[in-house]
Design a protein around this motif. Structure first.
Motif, PDB file in Angstrom:
ATOM      1  N   PHE A 127      18.814  41.379 -60.082  1.00 42.77           N
ATOM      2  CA  PHE A 127      19.344  42.156 -58.970  1.00 42.77           C
ATOM      3  C   PHE A 127      20.853  42.029 -58.894  1.00 42.77           C
ATOM      4  CE2 PHE A 127      15.143  40.602 -57.175  1.00 42.77           C
ATOM      5  CZ  PHE A 127      14.441  41.682 -57.674  1.00 42.77           C
ATOM      6  N   MET A 141      23.187  40.770 -56.993  1.00 39.83           N
ATOM      7  CA  MET A 141      23.399  39.846 -55.878  1.00 39.83           C
ATOM      8  C   MET A 141      24.494  38.845 -56.233  1.00 39.83           C
ATOM      9  SD  MET A 141      19.410  39.210 -54.786  1.00 39.83           S
ATOM     10  CE  MET A 141      19.710  37.858 -53.660  1.00 39.83           C
ATOM     11  N   GLU A 188      18.883  32.736 -50.898  1.00 40.76           N
ATOM     12  CA  GLU A 188      17.465  33.073 -51.096  1.00 40.76           C
ATOM     13  C   GLU A 188      16.731  31.923 -51.781  1.00 40.76           C
ATOM     14  OE1 GLU A 188      16.229  35.816 -49.845  1.00 40.76           O
ATOM     15  OE2 GLU A 188      18.062  36.937 -49.438  1.00 40.76           O
ATOM     16  N   LEU A 248      13.119  30.033 -51.123  1.00 41.95           N
ATOM     17  CA  LEU A 248      12.034  30.263 -52.076  1.00 41.95           C
ATOM     18  C   LEU A 248      11.622  28.987 -52.807  1.00 41.95           C
ATOM     19  CD1 LEU A 248      13.299  33.646 -53.610  1.00 41.95           C
ATOM     20  CD2 LEU A 248      11.383  33.347 -52.022  1.00 41.95           C
ATOM     21  N   GLU A 263       8.454  27.291 -51.759  1.00 39.23           N
ATOM     22  CA  GLU A 263       7.194  28.042 -51.732  1.00 39.23           C
ATOM     23  C   GLU A 263       6.842  28.570 -53.111  1.00 39.23           C
ATOM     24  OE1 GLU A 263       5.402  27.858 -49.181  1.00 39.23           O
ATOM     25  OE2 GLU A 263       6.951  26.952 -47.923  1.00 39.23           O
ATOM     26  N   LYS A 267       6.533  30.533 -65.185  1.00 39.42           N
ATOM     27  CA  LYS A 267       6.552  31.959 -65.539  1.00 39.42           C
ATOM     28  C   LYS A 267       7.985  32.500 -65.495  1.00 39.42           C
ATOM     29  CE  LYS A 267       2.151  33.149 -65.990  1.00 39.42           C
ATOM     30  NZ  LYS A 267       1.617  33.775 -67.218  1.00 39.42           N
ATOM     31  N   TYR A 317      10.108  33.846 -68.642  1.00 38.26           N
ATOM     32  CA  TYR A 317      10.656  35.214 -68.601  1.00 38.26           C
ATOM     33  C   TYR A 317      12.140  35.216 -68.966  1.00 38.26           C
ATOM     34  CZ  TYR A 317      12.070  39.744 -66.726  1.00 38.26           C
ATOM     35  OH  TYR A 317      12.588  41.011 -66.568  1.00 38.26           O
ATOM     36  N   TRP A 372       5.894  41.581 -53.374  1.00 36.40           N
ATOM     37  CA  TRP A 372       5.818  40.440 -54.297  1.00 36.40           C
ATOM     38  C   TRP A 372       4.684  40.639 -55.289  1.00 36.40           C
ATOM     39  CZ3 TRP A 372       9.408  37.485 -55.779  1.00 36.40           C
ATOM     40  CH2 TRP A 372      10.387  36.979 -54.900  1.00 36.40           C
ATOM     41  N   PHE A 406       5.680  43.136 -57.831  1.00 37.75           N
ATOM     42  CA  PHE A 406       6.751  42.591 -58.656  1.00 37.75           C
ATOM     43  C   PHE A 406       6.216  41.571 -59.671  1.00 37.75           C
ATOM     44  CE2 PHE A 406      10.516  39.684 -59.035  1.00 37.75           C
ATOM     45  CZ  PHE A 406      11.385  40.598 -59.603  1.00 37.75           C
ATOM     46  N   LEU A 407       5.452  40.619 -59.190  1.00 36.43           N
ATOM     47  CA  LEU A 407       4.926  39.574 -60.076  1.00 36.43           C
ATOM     48  C   LEU A 407       3.965  40.169 -61.102  1.00 36.43           C
ATOM     49  CD1 LEU A 407       4.199  36.722 -57.476  1.00 36.43           C
ATOM     50  CD2 LEU A 407       6.196  36.982 -58.962  1.00 36.43           C
ATOM     51  N   LEU A 423       6.124  41.960 -63.788  1.00 33.18           N
ATOM     52  CA  LEU A 423       6.984  41.148 -64.664  1.00 33.18           C
ATOM     53  C   LEU A 423       6.258  40.071 -65.443  1.00 33.18           C
ATOM     54  CD1 LEU A 423       9.257  42.388 -62.757  1.00 33.18           C
ATOM     55  CD2 LEU A 423      10.572  40.460 -63.634  1.00 33.18           C
ATOM     56  N   PHE A 424       5.246  39.482 -64.839  1.00 33.26           N
ATOM     57  CA  PHE A 424       4.604  38.338 -65.473  1.00 33.26           C
ATOM     58  C   PHE A 424       3.151  38.640 -65.787  1.00 33.26           C
ATOM     59  CE2 PHE A 424       7.606  36.175 -62.338  1.00 33.26           C
ATOM     60  CZ  PHE A 424       8.653  36.162 -63.246  1.00 33.26           C
ATOM     61  N   LEU A 464       5.257  33.280 -50.604  1.00 35.26           N
ATOM     62  CA  LEU A 464       6.599  33.849 -50.711  1.00 35.26           C
ATOM     63  C   LEU A 464       6.915  34.821 -49.570  1.00 35.26           C
ATOM     64  CD1 LEU A 464       6.644  34.549 -54.572  1.00 35.26           C
ATOM     65  CD2 LEU A 464       7.873  32.736 -53.367  1.00 35.26           C
ATOM     66  N   THR A 506      11.095  35.379 -47.489  1.00 37.53           N
ATOM     67  CA  THR A 506      11.799  36.481 -48.136  1.00 37.53           C
ATOM     68  C   THR A 506      12.595  37.248 -47.096  1.00 37.53           C
ATOM     69  OG1 THR A 506       9.907  36.669 -49.633  1.00 37.53           O
ATOM     70  CG2 THR A 506      11.475  38.498 -49.603  1.00 37.53           C
ATOM     71  N   SER A 507      13.882  37.343 -47.310  1.00 42.31           N
ATOM     72  CA  SER A 507      14.720  38.095 -46.372  1.00 42.31           C
ATOM     73  C   SER A 507      14.456  39.593 -46.539  1.00 42.31           C
ATOM     74  CB  SER A 507      16.189  37.810 -46.648  1.00 42.31           C
ATOM     75  OG  SER A 507      16.552  38.316 -47.921  1.00 42.31           O
ATOM     76  N   PHE A 567      16.656  41.682 -46.879  1.00 40.49           N
ATOM     77  CA  PHE A 567      17.597  42.034 -47.939  1.00 40.49           C
ATOM     78  C   PHE A 567      16.950  41.920 -49.318  1.00 40.49           C
ATOM     79  CE2 PHE A 567      20.805  40.435 -50.988  1.00 40.49           C
ATOM     80  CZ  PHE A 567      21.707  41.485 -50.979  1.00 40.49           C
ATOM     81  N   LEU A 568      16.302  40.785 -49.558  1.00 44.39           N
ATOM     82  CA  LEU A 568      15.673  40.580 -50.863  1.00 44.39           C
ATOM     83  C   LEU A 568      14.487  41.517 -51.051  1.00 44.39           C
ATOM     84  CD1 LEU A 568      15.374  39.126 -53.542  1.00 44.39           C
ATOM     85  CD2 LEU A 568      14.154  37.283 -52.371  1.00 44.39           C
ATOM     86  N   LYS A 587      15.701  44.679 -52.255  1.00 45.12           N
ATOM     87  CA  LYS A 587      16.116  44.578 -53.659  1.00 45.12           C
ATOM     88  C   LYS A 587      14.901  44.713 -54.582  1.00 45.12           C
ATOM     89  CE  LYS A 587      20.594  43.619 -53.539  1.00 45.12           C
ATOM     90  NZ  LYS A 587      21.583  44.449 -54.242  1.00 45.12           N
ATOM     91  N   ILE A 588      13.840  44.026 -54.224  1.00 46.11           N
ATOM     92  CA  ILE A 588      12.626  44.067 -55.036  1.00 46.11           C
ATOM     93  C   ILE A 588      12.059  45.480 -55.053  1.00 46.11           C
ATOM     94  CG2 ILE A 588      10.238  43.245 -55.224  1.00 46.11           C
ATOM     95  CD1 ILE A 588      11.183  40.621 -53.893  1.00 46.11           C
ATOM     96  N   TYR A 628      14.166  47.711 -57.177  1.00 48.97           N
ATOM     97  CA  TYR A 628      13.961  47.394 -58.597  1.00 48.97           C
ATOM     98  C   TYR A 628      12.699  48.050 -59.135  1.00 48.97           C
ATOM     99  CZ  TYR A 628      13.141  44.596 -62.802  1.00 48.97           C
ATOM    100  OH  TYR A 628      12.912  44.186 -64.086  1.00 48.97           O
TER     101      TYR A 628
END
Lengths: 219, 219
Positions: free
Chosen positions: A88, A90, A98, A102, A105, A113, A117, B80, B83-84, B87-88, B102, B106-107, B109-110, B113-114, B117
Motif C-alpha cells: 500500500f 503508506m 497499524e 496488528l 492479533e 505466510k 509472501y 480481510w 485479502f488473505l 494473497l495467501f 484482525l 484495523t483502522s 484507513f487501512l 487501503k485493503i 487494493y
DNA sequence: ATTAATTTTTAAGCTTACTTAAATATTTTT
DNA sequence: AAAAATATTTAAGTAAGCTTAAAAATTAAT
C-alpha cells in the motif's frame, strides 16, 4: 498472551537493546504511558510467569522465555510493516501505527505466510532486522548512529529508529530513506550536530536525529 | 471501541439478519460463549451508549449507531477474508479465523487501503457481501438456501454461511466453492436432504448443510 | 389454566490492568 | 556523609468484563 503483557516484554526488550539505560519499572512505565506502580505490579506478575527476573529496586531482565515472546511480537510488527509498506501507499509512520495493533492479533501461521509472501525479508522498511520464526536475528548489526560517523565519508542509511510522525515526515521530505546514500560533510562536536549532504542538499541534524538515524559505511 | 462490544453488536446484527430467531441476551450469549448474565449486563451497558434498545425480557435491537458499528466490523472482517484468500494459500476456515481477530485492530484507513487494493470487491470468498466505507450493502441479495431449491435446476453457489472448519474442509474437497455451478438432482423433503451433482459427482447433503449453502439461480 | 420448564434478571464476587497517595529505598547533590 | 531529590514499592481503590447462584418473569406443556 494479553496485549498488555506483550507490550511490556517488548518494551523491556527494546530498552535493553537500544537505550541501554537501565530497565527499571519506571523507565518502562514512561514508554508505555502507565504509572510506575502499574509497571511494578506487572513486573512482579510476569516474574511468576517466568517471563522476567524481578528483584526489588533492580533492573528488569527478560528470561529466555520472555525474550522469545518479545522477539515473536517484534517479528510480527516488522513483518506487518514490510508488508504494508510494499503493498500500500503508506508512510513509515502509518505502517508503524497499524503494525502496533496488528502485531498482537497475528497468529504464527499468518506471520509465516506474510514472511513467505515477501521472500523472508531480513529487514523492515525502517532498516530494523526481522527475527525469523524461531526468534533469531541472523543478521549482524554493523550500523552506527549518525552521531558517531566521520566527516567526509559516505554512508548508507541503515535504520530509522523512531515511531514519531514528525520525524518520518522530515525523513520522507529529505530523501532520508532506508538504503539511500548520504555524505557526512561536517560534525559539530560541541553542539552535537551533524551536517550531511543528500541529493545535493545539505541538512543540519541535531542530536535528537543523529542518535536515531543509523548508517552503514560504504566500502 | 472494545473487542467485547464490537463482537456483541456484530452478533446481534448477524442474528437479526440470518437466523431470525429473536435476539435475546441468552441467544447472543450462546454465540459468544459467555453467560446469560454477562450478556444482559452488556446489553444494558450498550443501551446507555446508544448502541441498542433494551427493555427487560424483550429482544435486543440495534440502533442506527449500533448497526453502523456492526457493519464497520463486518466490513473489516470480510475485507480481510478477501485479502488473505487472494494473497495467501489459506482455506476458508483459516481466513475466517484470522479475520476474526484482525477485524478489531484495523483502522478505517487501512480497511480502505485493503478495499482499494482489491478493487473494492462486493463479496468475500464465502459470498457474503462487503459493506462499503459508509456501511452500506449495495448488492441485493437474491441467494436462497439449497434447502429451498427446485429439482433438476442449475444453480451457482452464492454463499457458504459458516465458520466451521469441518464444513469448509468438506466444501473444499467437493468443489463447493463460491461461484461454482451445481445441479440440484433431487430433494428428499421428508428427510430434509438435498442431492446435488457437481463435477460429475453426486453428493447428498443433510439439513445442516442445505441451510447454510446459499445459491443463485442460473438463467 | 395451572404446572413445569426455560430464560432472563439481579446480586455478589472475581481477575486484569490500571489509578492515586503514601511509605520506603535509592541516587544525586552539596 | 548528610540532606535533598528522585524512583520504587506498597496499599487501597476503580472499571471492564466476566463468573455462579438465586430470584423473577416468560414460555411451553399438559
Amino acid at each position: 498472551m494479553s496485549v498488555a503483557i506483550e507490550n511490556f516484554v517488548k518494551a523491556i526488550y527494546k530498552n535493553d537493546k537500544h537505550d541501554n539505560n537501565d530497565t527499571k519499572p519506571g523507565n518502562i512505565a514512561k514508554k508505555l504511558g502507565i504509572s510506575n506502580a502499574a509497571a511494578t505490579d506487572m513486573a512482579k506478575k510476569l516474574a511468576t510467569k517466568d517471563l522476567l527476573f524481578y528483584e526489588k529496586y533492580q533492573a528488569l531482565q527478560l528470561t529466555e522465555k520472555g525474550t522469545k515472546m518479545a522477539l515473536n511480537v517484534v517479528r510480527k510488527h516488522r513483518l506487518w510493516e514490510a508488508f504494508l509498506y510494499k503493498l500500500f501507499d503508506m508512510s513509515l509512520h502509518e505502517i508503524h501505527r497499524e503494525a502496533e495493533s496488528l502485531e498482537h492479533e497475528t497468529s504464527d501461521f499468518l506471520a509465516d505466510k506474510i514472511s513467505e509472501y515477501l521472500g523472508n525479508p531480513k529487514f523492515d522498511p525502517h532498516g530494523d532486522p526481522i527475527p525469523n520464526a524461531l526468534g533469531e536475528i541472523t543478521t549482524e548489526n554493523t550500523a552506527i548512529p549518525l552521531a558517531y560517523t566521520q566527516e567526509n565519508k559516505l554512508y548508507v542509511i541503515a535504520r530509522l529508529m523512531s515511531d514519531d510522525k514528525e520525524f518520518f515526515d522530515f525523513c520522507a521530505q529529505n530523501g532520508l530513506k532506508y538504503g539511500n546514500q548520504i555524505l557526512v560533510s561536517k560534525q559539530f562536536a560541541k553542539n552535537k550536530m551533524t551536517q550531511i549532504t543528500i541529493n545535493n542538499n545539505t541538512i543540519l541534524l541535531n542530536e535528537d536525529f543523529t542518535k536515531i538515524i543509523y548508517v552503514d559505511e560504504v566500502n
